[in-house]
Motif scaffolding. Structure first.
Motif, PDB file in Angstrom:
ATOM      1  N   THR A  31       5.764 -13.539 -13.974  1.00  0.00           N
ATOM      2  CA  THR A  31       6.443 -13.893 -13.612  1.00  0.00           C
ATOM      3  C   THR A  31       7.808 -13.773 -14.550  1.00  0.00           C
ATOM      4  O   THR A  31       9.308 -13.821 -13.750  1.00  0.00           O
ATOM      5  CB  THR A  31       6.845 -15.253 -12.333  1.00  0.00           C
ATOM      6  OG1 THR A  31       6.327 -15.651 -13.308  1.00  0.00           O
ATOM      7  CG2 THR A  31       5.927 -15.086 -11.862  1.00  0.00           C
ATOM      8  N   GLU A  32       7.508 -13.765 -14.992  1.00  0.00           N
ATOM      9  CA  GLU A  32       8.778 -13.469 -16.815  1.00  0.00           C
ATOM     10  C   GLU A  32       8.171 -13.426 -17.749  1.00  0.00           C
ATOM     11  O   GLU A  32       6.896 -13.334 -17.912  1.00  0.00           O
ATOM     12  CB  GLU A  32       9.312 -15.087 -16.423  1.00  0.00           C
ATOM     13  CG  GLU A  32       8.015 -15.971 -16.813  1.00  0.00           C
ATOM     14  CD  GLU A  32       8.927 -17.559 -17.105  1.00  0.00           C
ATOM     15  OE1 GLU A  32       8.384 -18.331 -17.824  1.00  0.00           O
ATOM     16  OE2 GLU A  32       9.780 -17.586 -16.915  1.00  0.00           O
ATOM     17  N   GLY A  33       8.966 -12.823 -18.968  1.00  0.00           N
ATOM     18  CA  GLY A  33       8.841 -12.375 -19.804  1.00  0.00           C
ATOM     19  C   GLY A  33       8.162 -10.282 -20.002  1.00  0.00           C
ATOM     20  O   GLY A  33       7.976 -10.422 -18.596  1.00  0.00           O
ATOM     21  N   ALA A  34       7.905 -10.211 -21.349  1.00  0.00           N
ATOM     22  CA  ALA A  34       7.989  -8.869 -21.210  1.00  0.00           C
ATOM     23  C   ALA A  34       6.452  -8.426 -20.925  1.00  0.00           C
ATOM     24  O   ALA A  34       5.252  -9.179 -21.620  1.00  0.00           O
ATOM     25  CB  ALA A  34       8.505  -8.700 -22.222  1.00  0.00           C
ATOM     26  N   ASN A 106      13.621  -2.105 -27.134  1.00  0.00           N
ATOM     27  CA  ASN A 106      14.433  -2.928 -27.255  1.00  0.00           C
ATOM     28  C   ASN A 106      14.386  -4.022 -25.514  1.00  0.00           C
ATOM     29  O   ASN A 106      14.799  -4.678 -25.549  1.00  0.00           O
ATOM     30  CB  ASN A 106      15.448  -2.389 -27.025  1.00  0.00           C
ATOM     31  CG  ASN A 106      16.026  -1.938 -28.891  1.00  0.00           C
ATOM     32  OD1 ASN A 106      15.680  -2.339 -29.678  1.00  0.00           O
ATOM     33  ND2 ASN A 106      16.402  -0.973 -28.936  1.00  0.00           N
ATOM     34  N   ALA A 107      14.210  -2.673 -24.390  1.00  0.00           N
ATOM     35  CA  ALA A 107      14.037  -3.295 -22.690  1.00  0.00           C
ATOM     36  C   ALA A 107      13.063  -4.473 -23.123  1.00  0.00           C
ATOM     37  O   ALA A 107      13.328  -5.193 -22.761  1.00  0.00           O
ATOM     38  CB  ALA A 107      13.371  -2.581 -22.539  1.00  0.00           C
ATOM     39  N   LEU A 108      11.515  -4.597 -23.676  1.00  0.00           N
ATOM     40  CA  LEU A 108      10.826  -5.076 -24.159  1.00  0.00           C
ATOM     41  C   LEU A 108      11.050  -6.505 -25.017  1.00  0.00           C
ATOM     42  O   LEU A 108      11.083  -7.501 -24.090  1.00  0.00           O
ATOM     43  CB  LEU A 108       9.650  -5.037 -24.278  1.00  0.00           C
ATOM     44  CG  LEU A 108       8.535  -3.836 -24.193  1.00  0.00           C
ATOM     45  CD1 LEU A 108       7.391  -2.599 -24.697  1.00  0.00           C
ATOM     46  CD2 LEU A 108       8.271  -4.098 -22.370  1.00  0.00           C
ATOM     47  N   ARG A 109      11.622  -6.380 -26.041  1.00  0.00           N
ATOM     48  CA  ARG A 109      12.446  -7.924 -26.730  1.00  0.00           C
ATOM     49  C   ARG A 109      13.324  -8.410 -25.544  1.00  0.00           C
ATOM     50  O   ARG A 109      13.576  -9.613 -25.845  1.00  0.00           O
ATOM     51  CB  ARG A 109      12.688  -7.479 -27.979  1.00  0.00           C
ATOM     52  CG  ARG A 109      12.148  -6.199 -28.955  1.00  0.00           C
ATOM     53  CD  ARG A 109      12.797  -6.011 -30.714  1.00  0.00           C
ATOM     54  NE  ARG A 109      11.571  -5.550 -31.035  1.00  0.00           N
ATOM     55  CZ  ARG A 109       9.743  -6.251 -31.545  1.00  0.00           C
ATOM     56  NH1 ARG A 109       9.648  -7.822 -31.550  1.00  0.00           N
ATOM     57  NH2 ARG A 109       9.251  -6.098 -32.495  1.00  0.00           N
ATOM     58  N   GLN A 143       4.758  -6.210 -29.467  1.00  0.00           N
ATOM     59  CA  GLN A 143       3.638  -7.459 -29.499  1.00  0.00           C
ATOM     60  C   GLN A 143       3.509  -8.388 -28.402  1.00  0.00           C
ATOM     61  O   GLN A 143       3.570  -9.616 -27.356  1.00  0.00           O
ATOM     62  CB  GLN A 143       3.554  -8.632 -30.785  1.00  0.00           C
ATOM     63  CG  GLN A 143       3.349  -8.201 -31.321  1.00  0.00           C
ATOM     64  CD  GLN A 143       3.520  -9.182 -32.486  1.00  0.00           C
ATOM     65  OE1 GLN A 143       3.698 -10.093 -32.803  1.00  0.00           O
ATOM     66  NE2 GLN A 143       3.290  -9.013 -34.325  1.00  0.00           N
ATOM     67  N   VAL A 144       3.531  -7.035 -26.757  1.00  0.00           N
ATOM     68  CA  VAL A 144       3.864  -7.553 -25.913  1.00  0.00           C
ATOM     69  C   VAL A 144       2.485  -6.966 -24.515  1.00  0.00           C
ATOM     70  O   VAL A 144       1.559  -6.444 -25.627  1.00  0.00           O
ATOM     71  CB  VAL A 144       4.230  -7.254 -24.264  1.00  0.00           C
ATOM     72  CG1 VAL A 144       5.685  -7.004 -25.416  1.00  0.00           C
ATOM     73  CG2 VAL A 144       4.485  -5.770 -24.940  1.00  0.00           C
ATOM     74  N   PRO A 145       1.461  -8.185 -23.656  1.00  0.00           N
ATOM     75  CA  PRO A 145       0.622  -7.371 -23.517  1.00  0.00           C
ATOM     76  C   PRO A 145       0.354  -6.004 -22.212  1.00  0.00           C
ATOM     77  O   PRO A 145       1.925  -5.969 -22.118  1.00  0.00           O
ATOM     78  CB  PRO A 145       0.439  -8.395 -22.122  1.00  0.00           C
ATOM     79  CG  PRO A 145       1.648  -9.146 -21.722  1.00  0.00           C
ATOM     80  CD  PRO A 145       2.289  -8.831 -23.251  1.00  0.00           C
TER      81      PRO A 145
END
Length: 231
Positions: A31-34, A106-109, A143-145
């Motif tokens: 629901t939130e986060g990259a 950058n979009a992920l961060r 460092q994202v799923p």
């Protein structure tokens, strides 16, 4: 604002009425986060169905050819892709491709969901092809799923070379988030990138039921074009 308005007022009602997409595993979308949404790629319309089903905005790495068109149609494409928050992806390799990946990172961060098709291009025959390393590099650097997604039946809606979609029901299976924390210290290691990419493709294959081919789809397309025009 454009993305939300276009989706809620125009695109989603139309797609849901005409194509009646079914979905499994929607609760696997955070629901939130990259996070990276890594999907098989069967049709141009894939980038319409995913945003309709996923509640949050999805930013895609889209091939930069869409920004290079001329005339009214080219201007419309540039405006549309920019307004909907898409990111041009240069697939020529080298520094140009690295800059495109940096924009995705950058979009992920910034906490966005980033959509990517690891195969790099649409499947020419409905099979699943070898994944390119960009998806792993992004996952490890930011460092994202990674959330594997299998699109079902979109190749029947809009086969390659067809501009007018056919009315067919489509589906989407969303897998559980994949974490690659053990590889975070090796973000620039190509062996680590290949291991992560292959694991992602394995999950997409499991969800989609597609036959897997361990070559790049772009190579198959080049061979098919050469067979059509041997000169």
């Amino acid at each position: 604002m454009f993305y939300r308005s276009a989706k809620s007022l125009v695109v989603a009602p139309l797609v849901n009425t005409v194509f009646r997409p079914w979905v499994k595993g929607l609760d696997n979308i955070p629901t939130e986060g990259a996070a990276i949404l890594a999907s098989n790629h069967l049709s141009f319309s894939d980038s319409v169905f995913i945003p309709v089903v996923v509640p949050r905005q999805v930013r895609f790495l889209a091939k930069n050819d869409y920004w290079k068109g001329k005339g009214v149609n080219g201007a419309w494409n540039r405006w549309f892709f920019n307004a909907s928050g898409q990111i041009p992806m240069d697939r020529s390799g080298g520094r140009a491709s690295q800059n495109s990946l940096s924009a995705g990172e950058n979009a992920l961060r910034e906490g966005h969901l980033l959509g990517i098709y690891p195969e790099g291009t649409r499947s020419p025959d409905g099979r699943l092809y070898r994944g390119r390393l960009g998806v792993a590099k992004l996952a490890l650097s930011a460092q994202v799923p990674v959330i594997p997604i299998a699109l079902i039946g979109t190749d029947k809606v809009q086969p390659i070379g067809k501009n007018i979609p056919r009315v067919r029901r489509v589906g989407m299976i969303i897998g559980e988030p994949m974490s690659f924390e053990t590889y975070y210290g090796n973000a620039d290691d190509r062996f680590a990138q290949r291991a992560v990419t292959d694991e992602i493709m394995s999950q997409i294959m499991r969800l989609s039921g597609q036959e897997y081919v361990d070559v790049y789809a772009s190579e198959v397309k080049r061979r098919l074009e050469a067979e059509k025009d041997p000169s």
